[in-house]
Write a protein that holds these residues in place. Structure first.
Motif, short mmCIF file in Angstrom:
data_model
loop_
_atom_site.label_atom_id
_atom_site.label_comp_id
_atom_site.label_asym_id
_atom_site.label_seq_id
_atom_site.Cartn_x
_atom_site.Cartn_y
_atom_site.Cartn_z
N LEU A 1 0.87 -1.17 0.00
CA LEU A 1 0.00 0.00 0.00
C LEU A 1 0.92 1.23 0.00
O LEU A 1 2.05 1.16 -0.44
N THR B 1 -8.05 5.66 0.52
CA THR B 1 -8.77 5.12 1.67
C THR B 1 -7.79 4.85 2.79
O THR B 1 -6.82 4.09 2.63
N MET C 1 -6.33 3.19 5.97
CA MET C 1 -6.42 1.80 6.40
C MET C 1 -6.01 1.65 7.86
O MET C 1 -5.07 2.31 8.33
N ARG D 1 -1.39 4.59 6.50
CA ARG D 1 -1.28 3.62 5.43
C ARG D 1 -2.57 3.72 4.63
O ARG D 1 -3.66 3.78 5.20
N ARG E 1 -4.84 2.94 0.76
CA ARG E 1 -5.01 2.30 -0.55
C ARG E 1 -5.34 3.40 -1.54
O ARG E 1 -6.29 4.18 -1.34
N ALA F 1 -6.03 3.55 -5.53
CA ALA F 1 -6.18 2.83 -6.80
C ALA F 1 -6.28 3.85 -7.93
O ALA F 1 -7.19 4.69 -7.95
#
Length: 364
Positions: A99, A130, A132, A148, A150, A152
């Motif tokens: 990530l 997002t 985490m 941390r 994500r 995409a």
């Protein structure tokens, strides 16, 4: 973690370099250079005279990591306060779990500390970051500005950042400067995510300085360490970072030391990478991966004999690294003189060359 002795100093606000030296009418290698040796008086000169402070047979080791346009503006539709406040997201770099580690700040540069696991940060082009939950490093978690995340992105994160991102900048800077202002002469683009912030100790190097080193008989070797955000909290140590020390550089370092020359690291990034692959006797082997090494009183330098560096803030963990190379007394003397003589701080500021008296590297 104890504070470095040099943290007793205070940096007046007017000593923060607010713009690149070129904007002030000073060439890159025209910034000031304080040469601090383990014996004798301090020397005040300019960076273009760096070669004269070294000697034939020394080796200068540099970091070839490029700089990413790692700052992106967005909004927080899920923020506790509501109203989707604006936010600036700094992409610090990949996390070991594939990530990304990101930093959240307000548009005026203040740390955002009320992020929540599962929160979505809305970014340009419909991209969402997002936040985490769960991370082996307790600093990358709820209650921190580090997360941390994500992210995409169709077509890849780096291509997207090249379109919508900009260099990370802090509140002491005036104006917006292009990415080239945050690149060193050694920066080499590659396929992997590079540094979130410029390895700034090398910024004053120019082709003219490199030619001077060659005439002096000083070698230059290269490695890579991709650094994350430099805005660590007081007492924090660096996060894990990716490095690569090639065989050619390891061989040059070992040959230099065997011949009685000095290994001079350009910046804390180079120091961290070299010391990661140094055994207790100071022998360097090639290597690559993630480094978790933290230099300080419990882990002094084994292979780095000198250090070219910028000027770091009080309480910065970088100061412990400087002391691990040059010793508390020399670092403290250099910093006191820098404040007294009005040296400029931060990535567009002045420089220091620390050359402690060489000691025998003890095995641990």
């Amino acid at each position: 973690m104890r504070a470095a002795a040099a943290t007793t100093f205070t940096v007046p606000a007017e000593l923060s370099a607010a713009e690149p030296p070129e904007v002030r009418g000073v060439p890159r290698d025209g910034v000031r250079l304080l040469v601090a040796r383990g014996h004798g008086p301090l020397r005040h000169t300019t960076f273009r005279n760096l070669p004269s402070a070294l000697r034939r047979g020394d080796l200068v080791v540099v970091n070839t990591s490029d700089t990413e346009p790692a700052a992106v503006d967005g909004h927080r539709p899920d923020a506790p306060a509501g109203d989707a406040p604006p936010v600036t997201l700094h992409v610090s770099g990949p996390a070991p779990d594939e990530l990304f580690v990101v930093e959240l700040r307000t548009p005026d540069g203040r740390r955002v500390l009320d992020g929540r696991a599962g929160e979505s940060i809305r970014l340009p082009g419909g991209v969402v970051a997002t936040l985490m939950a769960g991370h082996p490093d307790p600093r990358v978690s709820t209650g921190s500005r580090l997360w941390r995340a994500r992210i995409a992105v169709a077509g890849g994160l780096r291509a997207w950042l090249a379109e919508v991102g900009r260099p990370i900048r802090y509140s002491y800077l005036r104006g917006d400067w292009p990415l080239d202002a945050y690149r060193t002469v050694f920066a080499t683009p590659g396929p992997e995510f590079a540094s979130a912030e410029m390895p700034s100790a090398a910024r004053p190097f120019t082709p003219e300085v490199l030619a001077g080193l060659r005439r002096r008989g000083v070698g230059v070797a290269e490695l890579v360490l991709h650094t994350g955000v430099s805005s660590l909290e007081a007492g924090e140590v660096p996060l894990p970072e990716r490095y690569r020390v090639p065989t050619a550089t390891a061989d040059l370092v070992n040959a230099t030391r065997a011949a009685g020359g000095r290994v001079v690291a350009v910046g804390t990034t180079v120091t961290r990478a070299l010391e990661t692959v140094a055994d207790p006797g100071g022998l360097v082997r090639p290597g690559a991966g993630w480094t978790h090494l933290v230099l300080g009183p419990d882990r002094p330098a084994r292979v780095v004999d000198g250090l070219v560096t910028g000027w770091h803030e009080p309480t910065a963990s970088h100061l412990l690294l400087l002391e691990a190379v040059a010793g508390t007394a020399l670092v403290g003397r250099a910093y006191a003189a820098a404040v007294d003589r009005g040296y400029l701080w931060h990535e567009f500021g002045d420089s220091c060359l620390l050359l402690p008296i060489r000691t025998v590297h003890r095995a641990e």
